[in-house]
Design a protein around this motif. Structure first.
Motif: not given
Length: 326
Positions: A137-138, A149-150, A175-178, A187-189
């Protein structure tokens, strides 16, 4: 066609016939039909739900799950949301091991079996929600974690053909609520990079992007930054409490960012809740924003002081939302 003979309690035997077409292409969205539930847990031991996640533990309770699916369908539900929880590590009963960018064979078979049962039960559509957990989870990262990420991106690529092969109309929630909130630059990235990769590989037709926690005002304000000009054709928002005002607020913020025409899936809301149903009905009339369908979360408004996240299993009753036209 595969027929399973399954033994249930009290000696009752069910024969469940499953059709899992190999390599089938995604089909066009079904005509409008009622919504339904997030079907993530088939049992609760008090408030304890960890080992009873329907995807991760499908092979442990296929008869119970098939029976519960039939009950939800008889109760007027036509759409479901199911979760794929994963992390880099051993299966813990809810989160499956995604090491190497794919589920183990058992996890892949469980997902395929669950989707086949959902189709067999007669549901019109399903949303599959990816839940990267723990170090995947980021939101847990203090710096960019390229390997995680990968792994997450490779996992989504490996899940897509399994979902498509079920031959059931679907949307994928990446991504649930991500959706990134205030001051969540990592998270934005993550969202921007994954959205670009997904749409380049699979297009936009079968995804809602990242679902939005509608009670976090910071999330909806970042939607435009996440997607840019490559907007999803449909969006998924979760709203608990003061449903009318929350829906109107989120609709207004979406419009300010140029998201004016997308229908919304209410991906989570209180379980079988008359107040929520009324609030959403009023809000969609007020805003003109279509609610494509709604999938309730198995959590009652009255139970907010009890189980922290889930207090209903299975989520069969849908009468209040059905009565309001959802």
């Amino acid at each position: 066609m595969v027929t399973r003979t399954l033994v249930v309690a009290a000696g009752i035997v069910l024969a469940v016939t499953l059709a899992v077409p190999a390599g089938a292409d995604p089909v066009a969205p079904a005509p409008a039909a009622s919504g339904g539930s997030n079907y993530d847990f088939y049992y609760l031991d008090g408030c304890y739900r960890q080992p009873y996640q329907v995807t991760a533990a499908f092979d442990k309770a296929p008869t119970i799950i098939a029976y519960q699916l039939a009950g939800m369908k008889r109760a007027g539900q036509n759409r479901l949301s199911i979760g794929v929880y994963h992390h880099h590590g051993a299966d813990d009963g809810t989160a499956m091991d995604s090491t190497g960018g794919h589920l183990p064979p058992r996890g892949q078979e469980n997902l395929a079996g669950l989707l086949a049962d959902i189709k067999q039960a007669g549901f019109a559509e399903v949303t599959v929600v990816v839940h990267p957990s723990d170090g995947n989870n980021p939101r847990t990262w203090s710096s960019w974690q390229d390997s995680m990420y990968e792994e997450n991106w490779q996992l989504i690529q490996s899940l897509h053909p399994i979902i498509a092969a079920a031959g059931l109309p679907f949307h994928l929630d990446l991504g649930g609520e991500l959706t990134a909130s205030t001051d969540e630059s990592l998270v934005l990235r993550y969202d921007q990079q994954l959205w670009q990769a997904y749409t380049a590989r699979f297009g936009r037709a079968d995804t809602v992007g990242f679902s939005v926690n509608g009670t976090d005002p910071g999330q909806v304000l970042n939607v435009g930054k996440m997607y840019g000009s490559a907007q999803p054709s449909m969006m998924d928002i979760h709203i608990y409490g003061d449903e009318y005002s929350q829906f109107v607020y989120n609709d207004d913020r979406l419009r300010q960012q140029g998201f004016t025409s997308q229908p919304l899936i209410i991906g989570e809301a209180y379980y079988n809740d008359k107040e929520a149903a009324s609030g959403f009905a009023q809000a969609t009339r007020k805003t003109g924003r279509q609610i494509y369908y709604l999938t309730q979360w198995p959590k009652t408004r009255a139970g907010d002081t009890e189980c922290a996240r889930v207090d209903v299993a299975p989520p069969t009753n849908y009468a209040e939302y059905a009565a309001a036209g959802f």
